[in-house]
Design an enzyme around this catalytic site. Structure first.
Site, short mmCIF file in Angstrom:
data_model
loop_
_atom_site.label_atom_id
_atom_site.label_comp_id
_atom_site.label_asym_id
_atom_site.label_seq_id
_atom_site.Cartn_x
_atom_site.Cartn_y
_atom_site.Cartn_z
N GLY A 109 2.52 2.53 5.30
CA GLY A 109 3.59 1.56 5.52
C GLY A 109 4.55 2.04 6.60
O GLY A 109 5.04 1.25 7.42
N GLY A 162 0.84 -1.20 0.00
CA GLY A 162 0.00 0.00 0.00
C GLY A 162 0.87 1.24 0.00
O GLY A 162 2.01 1.21 -0.46
N SER A 163 0.33 2.31 0.57
CA SER A 163 1.03 3.59 0.46
C SER A 163 2.24 3.67 1.38
O SER A 163 2.31 3.00 2.41
CB SER A 163 0.07 4.73 0.78
OG SER A 163 -0.19 4.74 2.17
N CYS A 185 1.48 -0.41 -8.66
CA CYS A 185 2.66 0.15 -7.96
C CYS A 185 3.76 0.38 -8.98
O CYS A 185 4.62 1.24 -8.79
CB CYS A 185 3.18 -0.83 -6.92
SG CYS A 185 1.95 -1.27 -5.73
N GLU A 206 5.77 -3.30 0.84
CA GLU A 206 5.68 -3.13 -0.61
C GLU A 206 4.93 -1.83 -0.84
O GLU A 206 3.71 -1.82 -0.94
CB GLU A 206 4.84 -4.31 -1.12
CG GLU A 206 4.92 -4.57 -2.56
CD GLU A 206 6.31 -4.92 -2.92
OE1 GLU A 206 6.95 -4.03 -3.49
OE2 GLU A 206 6.76 -6.03 -2.61
C1 UN1 Z 1 1.30 -4.00 -7.52
O1 UN1 Z 1 0.99 -3.07 -8.25
O2 UN1 Z 1 1.21 -3.90 -6.27
O3 UN1 Z 1 4.36 -5.87 -11.94
C2 UN1 Z 1 1.71 -5.31 -8.00
C3 UN1 Z 1 3.14 -5.76 -12.04
C4 UN1 Z 1 2.27 -6.84 -11.43
C5 UN1 Z 1 2.19 -6.70 -9.97
C6 UN1 Z 1 1.99 -5.32 -9.46
N1 UN1 Z 1 2.76 -8.14 -11.78
O4 UN1 Z 1 2.62 -4.82 -12.59
#
Ligand code: UN1
Length: 504
Positions: free
Chosen positions: A243, A238-239, A294, A260
């Site tokens: 985090g 998350g953010s 992300c 993450e």
């Molecule tokens: C995420 O955005 O938290 O690499 C995971 C990617 C995906 C996973 C993203 N396989 O875009």
């Protein structure tokens, strides 16, 4: 949604908590689908008392699960993956309905669930440590890995199935019980996946609390999970802000952590780039999941020689992107997850304009039903303006210019986050520099491809404000276990290390 539920051979009750049985004593809440604004089925969420009960069950199940041999644990994950294969289509439909990503990407996400299960099955016969030379005669030294306990997985709306699956599949083969707190925007995805796991565990006469679920307020439940000593490891996606808070709570009690957090991913396009590859990489990087990954491409740093050419092609391509109902395959860009995401995108655009950025294209709210559709934006900026340094979870692409590669790399690295990156070039010296110790400071560094769309086989995660955690492939499993170094003396006498003598 009820029509989709009928495709599964079991009933689905929308009580948001599971730990051996389904229960929830909190409020009923119903979201709306960003696809068309329709109200989604009501989910009863959990209270903090419920959470206490769920953690107790999940924690008490750990001693049973850790004694199941790892390859046998792998067989459970294999069966789970096989079941997911059967329901790929309806599962993808639930993702699209609940958070709005296009069906092609939802199917990709379910595929990611299947892939990580396959990966974990193989891994279940490989988790182990090295044997190391001892400095003492007739001594053997080696490392082994043991399960941690209960792991708490707090996941985000943007990958409402895959990110849990990374943690579940690896966490389970490592012998942990798994407690999942999904995003409060996507409880239905979580209920259905947990329901499928319940069936598999029941069929195998295993305690179903091995894979438990809690839904409800992110702040309250997230904090409780983080401070509960019975949860040995917290994996949070998350953010960066949340985090940082959760991380402190977990660290305070010396719990383990996998963070993450935000990304601010850039592609550098050099004068030696194949323009078509650049265009396609940026297109999927920035527009995949409507910029809500992300790993989405948020910044493009283009060499001055090809800047005008690439920018005009990019703008043309953006003009033509098909926006609309994510269930229709002709559409590439679906809605944002909700109206507040639309607002956040608009706020960022107002801000960047104030800071001197120029909106070249997009950023309009569309009139489609539901109020979550927008045109993706391309914004020309002079560098990493304050708003550019923040992660806005929306399809805003900030474009910058460079002359020397070192300058591009320093612009690239000059943001707080360090998740993913890419360089588009056919010049081997440029690509090697980019992935060298003086190049990208991210956890993921790609050449001639997108910043997003990572495969499950690699370790996934990033540095700096991205949190440093690694999930999914490679040796990320080590984050889900505790290491033990063992020394066995079979000499028949006692010899101390470092040459220390006993005086008797
Ligand atoms: C995420 O955005 O938290 O690499 C995971 C990617 C995906 C996973 C993203 N396989 O875009």
């Amino acid at each position: 949604m009820n029509n989709i539920f009928k495709k599964f051979p079991f009933t689905i009750t929308l009580n948001g908590g599971f730990s051996g049985s389904w229960f929830a004593s909190g409020a009923k809440s119903s979201g709306y689908s960003p696809v068309d604004g329709r109200v989604l089925p009501e989910v009863t969420v959990n209270t903090s008392d419920d959470l206490g009960r769920i953690v107790t069950q999940c924690h008490e199940t750990f001693p049973v699960w850790r004694k199941v041999p790892a390859p046998a644990r792998g067989q459970i994950v294999r069966e789970y993956g096989e079941e997911i294969r059967k329901y790929k289509e309806p599962l993808a439909q639930i993702i699209t309905m609940e958070m709005g990503k296009p069906m092609r990407e939802s199917l990709g996400e379910v595929q990611e669930v299947i892939d990580i299960c396959d990966f974990a099955v193989g891994l279940s016969r490989q988790i182990g440590g090295p044997s190391l030379p001892s400095e003492r005669k007739s001594h053997r030294m080696f490392e082994q890995w043991h399960p941690l306990g209960t792991i708490g997985v707090i996941s985000a709306f943007n990958f409402p199935m895959a990110v849990w699956a990374w943690n579940m599949a690896i966490g389970m083969i490592c012998g942990n019980t798994v407690l999942w707190k999904p995003s409060s925007k996507t409880p239905i995805c979580a209920i259905v996946l947990t329901r499928i796991m319940e069936e598999i565990l029941r069929k195998n006469n295993l305690p179903t609390a091995i894979c438990s679920l809690v839904t409800g307020s992110g702040a309250a439940i997230g904090n409780m999970i983080s401070s509960d000593e019975r949860i040995s490891m917290v994996s949070y996606t998350g953010s960066t802000n949340i985090g940082r808070q959760l991380g402190k709570i977990v660290q305070e009690r010396f719990g383990k952590l996998i963070l993450e957090l935000g990304g601010n991913n850039a592609s550098i396009v050099t004068s030696n780039a194949d323009i078509d590859i650049a265009l396609r990489s940026i297109y999927f990087g920035a527009l995949g999941t409507a910029g809500q990954r992300c790993t989405s491409t948020r910044r493009v740093i283009i060499h001055e020689k090809i800047y005008d050419q690439l920018l005009s092609k990019l703008t043309d391509t953006y003009r033509k992107v098909k926006i609309g109902d994510p269930f229709e395959s002709k559409n590439f860009l679906g809605p944002l997850v909700d109206r507040s995401a639309v607002k956040a995108m608009q706020n960022a655009l107002v801000q960047v304009r104030k800071e001197g950025g120029k909106i070249l294209y997009g950023g309009e709210k569309l009139s489609e039903k539901g109020g979550c559709y927008i045109t993706p934006a391309i914004v020309v900026v002079s560098g990493n303006l304050p708003v550019v340094k923040e992660e806005t979870f929306a399809p805003i692409l900030y474009v910058m210019k460079f002359r020397e590669l070192d300058e591009a790399i320093s612009i690239h690295n000059d943001v707080p986050q360090g998740l993913s990156s890419s360089i588009i070039t056919n010049n081997i010296c440029e690509s090697e520099r980019f992935i060298s110790e003086c190049g990208s400071d991210c956890g993921i560094a790609n050449v001639n491809t997108t910043t997003n769309g990572a495969e499950i086989g690699g370790a996934f995660g990033g540095e700096k404000a991205t949190g440093g955690g690694r999930e999914s492939g490679s040796d990320s499993w080590k984050g889900y276990m505790r290491r033990q170094t063992c020394t066995i003396n079979y000499s028949g006498t006692i010899e101390l290390a470092q040459g220390i003598q006993l005086d008797f």
